[in-house]
Structures are given as structure tokens and as C-alpha cells.
Design an enzyme around this catalytic site. Structure first.
Site, short mmCIF file in Angstrom:
data_model
loop_
_atom_site.label_atom_id
_atom_site.label_comp_id
_atom_site.label_asym_id
_atom_site.label_seq_id
_atom_site.Cartn_x
_atom_site.Cartn_y
_atom_site.Cartn_z
N GLU A 1 -2.22 0.72 -4.67
CA GLU A 1 -1.70 -0.43 -4.18
C GLU A 1 -1.01 -1.08 -5.42
O GLU A 1 -1.38 -1.34 -6.64
CB GLU A 1 -2.99 -1.39 -3.77
CG GLU A 1 -2.67 -2.70 -2.91
CD GLU A 1 -3.00 -2.28 -1.37
OE1 GLU A 1 -2.86 -3.31 -0.54
OE2 GLU A 1 -3.32 -1.07 -1.16
N CYS B 1 0.93 -1.14 -0.11
CA CYS B 1 0.27 -0.14 0.15
C CYS B 1 0.90 1.32 0.11
O CYS B 1 0.26 2.18 0.23
CB CYS B 1 -0.95 0.04 1.18
SG CYS B 1 -0.23 -0.03 2.72
#
Length: 365
Positions: A357, A323
Site C-alpha cells: 500500500e 493499493c
């Protein structure tokens, strides 16, 4: 505040993210072209939390600009699921004239699912009396006309659960559906549709992998459960007690018999692997019997610490979900000394923000 959040802007912002990520990782030789997995342009976020502002007889939701701290009134939230948007309005209308529910309410958190369930947490700067519970029970009945809903009341050293403090999500991965318990205040992927795409990508990347899968930071079993079919055994590690319990519930709910979860950090697992420490939590587990060919990591924003990088570098195949592309890049500087990047994917979990992501599959040179 939300004028930029519009379907007409979506493709452009995703293209810019692709360019930024390609540039960020361009220092790595033979970087594959990124597979891009888009989000829905609106109503994609399954979690949202708002402060509640009281002004005379009126009350409404607000959000703060993280840089200027300026507050903005929020009547509609286009990034949140349609279910959250419906519940936002209905809740304020329902509690406006009910002192037990309105007084000292300072925050409301919403957790929704693709399967149509809703969990609402109401946070207060006051002790919650029995009269609150009675009024909240009536509120639950009223909001249940929108969807199956549960309500939690929180105050200092208090947590009142009217029925349950979790929702049950159903995610489709390829031709299968998987069930996941998601508990209030525990980490879950906020963009359900993109999460389905992440799971399918990881599942396809490990077809015919065989052997065993070790997953660090396994959470509620999000990846382990979807990937278990590709491996003889799966061993997941997770430090959060709540997430470990949810993972056990999810393993049973999906009738999977080849996953074990142990509650420990990646650092502790590394120590156990190296024989540096013995852990009572590992009684009954013989770590020497596992095949350490494939590891999956989905770490917090800080990325992998030095010891964890050394640990995962021992595996032939590394699946890294990140992330935070910047800490991923830092880790890759070390990991690419022993491994080659075979797959590169961008999952647009957070449209209209700078966040994205990233998925990488690395294989030993």
C-alpha cells in the site's frame, strides 16, 4: 507453500519493496524518501477464505496457486490471525461427524478483529434446512469458547444469520480508540495493525489543516472517522449501500457530528460538482458551501478514472492511498502537473507478496 513466510525473511522482503517503489516513482522530481510502516511478521491478516476438500471421511482446507491452479492442503495459515488459526482447526473437528454442517460445504470465510471478535461464513452447494440452523447454533456455542463468534450460512439465494453479520473492530490511532462495524463480504483493510499506522500517518499529515475534507471511496468511514478531528466538516462519498450503512453506524458509535456520507460514485460526485446532473441523494446538501481544500482518495486497484483525476486536481491538498502503485503512478503523471509530492509512505499491508500500500500527500504548486 508457506516456507517463505518466516520472520527471518521479513526485513529483506520489506527492503526489496522499498527499493522497487523508489525505482517505480523515481521519474518524479524531488521525490521524498519513503516513510516505511512495517507489518507484524506473522499472524497479521484479519481475513481469510478457504475452499473445503472432502476426501472420504476426511475434510480439510485447500488453497490454489493462482498461476498453476495447483491445490495445497492448509492445516495452518501463518499469515492469518491467531484467532483464525484456532477457529480453522476447531471448526473442522466440530463438523466432521455432523452431516447437516459438513455435507456440500465448499468454502469457509473467516473475518476476525484486533478486538477479539470472529465471524465465520459457511458456503454450501445445497439448500439450507432448519436442521442446518439448529446444528449451526450448537456449533456457535462450541466455538464461542475460543472467542465471541457469529456464524452465517450461505447457499444459492439463501443467507442465514444466526445473530449478526458483522463484527465490531476497535482501532487505536495515537491516543484515541475508534470503533468500526465491519460487515461480512464488505471491504475492510485486511491488516489491522498496519491500518492503524495508515490512519495515524494521514491524521498527522492533516493536523491544523482546517476547512473541510472531501473523501471519495470512503467505505465504512475508515479514514473519515479518524481524520474528522482535523477538519470543520467531512463529506464522504461511497457507492456501496452496505458500506454507507456501516459508515453511518460508525459515525454514531464514535460520537462524531461533523461527517456526512452520500451514496454516489466519484464520477457522480464530479457530475454534481460540475452542475451536470442533479441527484435526489444530495437533497439537503449544498455542495457550494463546502471548502474544497483537502481531498482524500483510496480507490480500487484500477485507480482514478480521467474525470476523477480532474476533480481531485482542483484541491489544494490531495491525500492518495493506493493499493496498486502502478495505477497510482499513472495518475501521478497527470496530478504532478499541478501538484508536488510532499509525503511518500509505504504501508506493508501484504507481507511476503509483491503487493504494498502506498500513501502520497500532494500540495498545489
Amino acid at each position: 507453500m508457506f516456507s517463505h513466510i518466516h520472520p527471518d525473511n521479513y526485513e529483506q522482503q520489506l527492503s526489496e519493496k522499498n527499493q522497487e517503489m523508489t525505482a517505480l516513482f523515481s521519474c518524479f522530481n524531488n521525490l521524498p524518501s519513503a516513510e516505511i510502516f512495517p507489518s507484524k511478521p506473522l499472524n497479521y491478516r484479519l481475513r481469510a477464505e478457504f475452499r473445503v476438500w472432502h476426501q472420504g471421511d476426511d475434510l480439510y482446507y485447500i488453497m490454489f496457486n493462482s498461476e498453476t491452479k495447483e491445490k495445497f492442503r492448509v492445516d495452518d495459515f501463518p499469515v492469518a490471525s491467531q484467532l483464525i488459526n484456532q477457529a480453522m482447526k476447531a471448526l473442522l473437528i466440530a463438523i466432521k461427524d455432523i452431516k447437516e454442517l459438513r455435507y456440500k460445504l465448499f468454502q469457509v470465510d473467516f473475518l476476525s478483529t484486533l478486538s477479539g471478535e470472529l465471524l465465520i461464513s459457511m458456503l454450501y452447494h445445497k439448500p439450507l434446512e432448519p436442521t442446518w440452523e439448529k446444528a449451526a447454533t450448537e456449533l456457535k456455542v462450541q466455538l464461542s469458547k475460543i472467542a465471541p463468534v457469529d456464524i452465517i450460512g450461505r447457499a444459492k439465494k439463501q443467507k442465514i444469520i444466526l445473530d449478526k453479520d458483522y463484527v465490531m473492530e476497535s482501532l487505536r490511532v495515537g491516543d484515541k480508540k475508534f470503533i468500526y462495524q465491519q460487515v461480512e463480504n464488505s471491504f475492510t483493510q485486511p491488516n489491522g495493525n498496519v491500518n492503524e499506522q495508515m490512519l495515524l500517518w494521514a491524521q498527522k499529515a492533516t493536523v491544523n489543516a482546517g476547512g473541510d475534507l472531501i473523501e471519495l471511496y470512503c467505505g465504512n468511514g475508515n479514514f473519515s472517522i479518524a481524520l474528522a478531528q482535523n477538519f470543520a466538516r467531512v463529506l464522504g462519498t461511497e457507492i456501496s449501500k452496505t458500506s454507507v450503512k456501516s459508515a453511518q453506524v460508525n459515525i454514531a458509535a464514535n460520537n462524531i457530528d461533523n461527517i456526512n456520507i452520500v451514496r454516489m460514485s466519484s464520477e457522480e460526485f464530479s457530475q454534481a460538482m460540475n452542475g451536470e446532473r442533479k441527484f435526489r441523494r444530495l437533497e439537503g446538501f449544498d455542495l457550494t458551501t463546502y471548502n474544497y481544500d483537502t481531498v482524500l482518495v483510496d480507490p480500487p486497484r484500477a485507480g482514478l478514472d480521467k474525470d476523477s483525476v480532474e476533480l481531485v486536481s482542483r484541491f489544494n491538498t490531495i491525500i492518495y492511498i493506493s493499493c496498486n502503485p502502478n495505477t497510482l503512478k499513472e495518475n501521478l503523471i497527470d496530478l504532478t502537473k499541478t501538484h508536488t509530492i510532499e509525503k511518500f509512505a509505504l504501508f506493508d499491508q501484504f507481507p511476503y507478496t509483491s503487493h504494498i500500500e502506498v500513501g502520497m500527500v500532494l500540495t498545489r504548486k
